[in-house]
Design an enzyme around this catalytic site. Structure first.
Site, PDB file in Angstrom:
ATOM      1  N   CYS A  51     -73.276 -30.717  49.146  1.00  0.00           N
ATOM      2  CA  CYS A  51     -74.222 -30.035  50.134  1.00  0.00           C
ATOM      3  C   CYS A  51     -74.427 -28.907  49.551  1.00  0.00           C
ATOM      4  CB  CYS A  51     -73.653 -29.801  51.536  1.00  0.00           C
ATOM      5  SG  CYS A  51     -72.690 -31.552  52.285  1.00  0.00           S
ATOM      6  N   GLY A  52     -75.714 -28.496  49.467  1.00  0.00           N
ATOM      7  CA  GLY A  52     -76.255 -27.392  48.946  1.00  0.00           C
ATOM      8  C   GLY A  52     -77.194 -26.583  49.709  1.00  0.00           C
TER       9      GLY A  52
END
Length: 269
Positions: free
Chosen positions: A107-108
């Protein structure tokens, strides 16, 4: 393509005040660099299976192509970790919207509408597909049962393209976006219309995932996890039904509930 998605590794497990030597299945993390017309475009970290689907789905979701026929040739060197794509057009569509970037597996920062191509390729859903409450629960259960890799490792995300009655195709990957791109690529390679289909997903419905669903073109997204506030706002704006926390016999509807039908009363909520 039956490349292994996990390997067995010797580990020490702590349990009840002692260490025990045992084996554990570990997911494989595989970097793939994509070249378009001999120019480096992006590097993805993924699971090493269905790479052709992932590359095509990725290019379609990024707005580089719309149809499979726009690709003149594609070669994947799985041993070295490269994908070479030759387009019929010598210039990448809307190249000014892109920049070379590293796309990780976890997740960014949300890319929603940070890039102009997201605005261009995210579609407002016009479908009238409906699904019963029990079918929502059944599809989630079927997708989870179908993922042996997750059962063995706990290290992948799962996604499936479905009709209200059953799964059409399911994919697993260490990257959330990769799993969806593989579904998108599969539909393009096999001429599957997605507008009346349902997307079932194991992870959180973030704005990124909602945008990806809009790019694919589905009108219903089912997840066993939570949505974010921005994802709900986007779902409302893009006319997508977002359903989360499908666990056991319950779930939450966060947007456009008219597509979810009660089983017994057979009426819209």
């Amino acid at each position: 393509m039956n490349e292994p998605l996990s390997i067995s590794k010797s580990i020490y497990r702590y349990n009840q005040d002692q260490f025990v030597e045992t084996k554990d299945d570990i997911v494989i993390e595989f970097p793939l660099t994509v070249y378009i017309n001999d120019e480096e475009f992006a590097t993805m970290v993924c699971s090493p299976r269905n790479l052709d689907e992932m590359v095509i789905g990725f290019l379609a979701s990024e707005g580089v192509i719309r149809f499979k026929k726009e690709i003149k040739d594609m070669k994947i060197d799985a041993d070295r970790g490269f994908a070479y794509v030759e387009l019929h057009s010598k210039e990448i569509k809307n190249q000014q919207y892109f920049s070379k970037r590293f796309i990780g597996s976890c997740c960014g920062k949300s890319r929603q509408f940070y890039f102009q191509n997201d605005v261009r390729t995210a579609k407002t859903s016009m479908v009238k597909t409906t699904i019963t409450s029990q079918q929502c629960i059944d599809l989630m259960k079927k997708m989870q049962e179908d993922s042996l890799v997750f059962k063995n490792t706990g290290g992948v995300h799962n996604a499936a393209l479905c009709t209200p009655e059953d799964l059409i195709v399911s994919r697993s990957d260490i990257g959330r976006h990769n799993a969806l791109d593989k579904l998108y690529g599969h539909s393009l390679l096999n001429g599957i219309s997605v507008k009346d289909k349902i997307l079932v997903f194991s992870g959180r419905i973030s704005s990124e995932i909602l945008t990806k669903a809009a790019k694919i073109g589905v009108g219903v997204v089912l997840s066993k996890s939570a949505p974010t506030d921005l994802a709900i706002k986007l779902a409302e704006d893009l006319n997508i039904t977002a359903v989360g926390f499908i666990r056991g016999g319950s779930f939450n509807i966060y947007s456009h509930p008219e597509r979810i039908i009660l089983d017994k009363k057979e009426r819209y909520l």
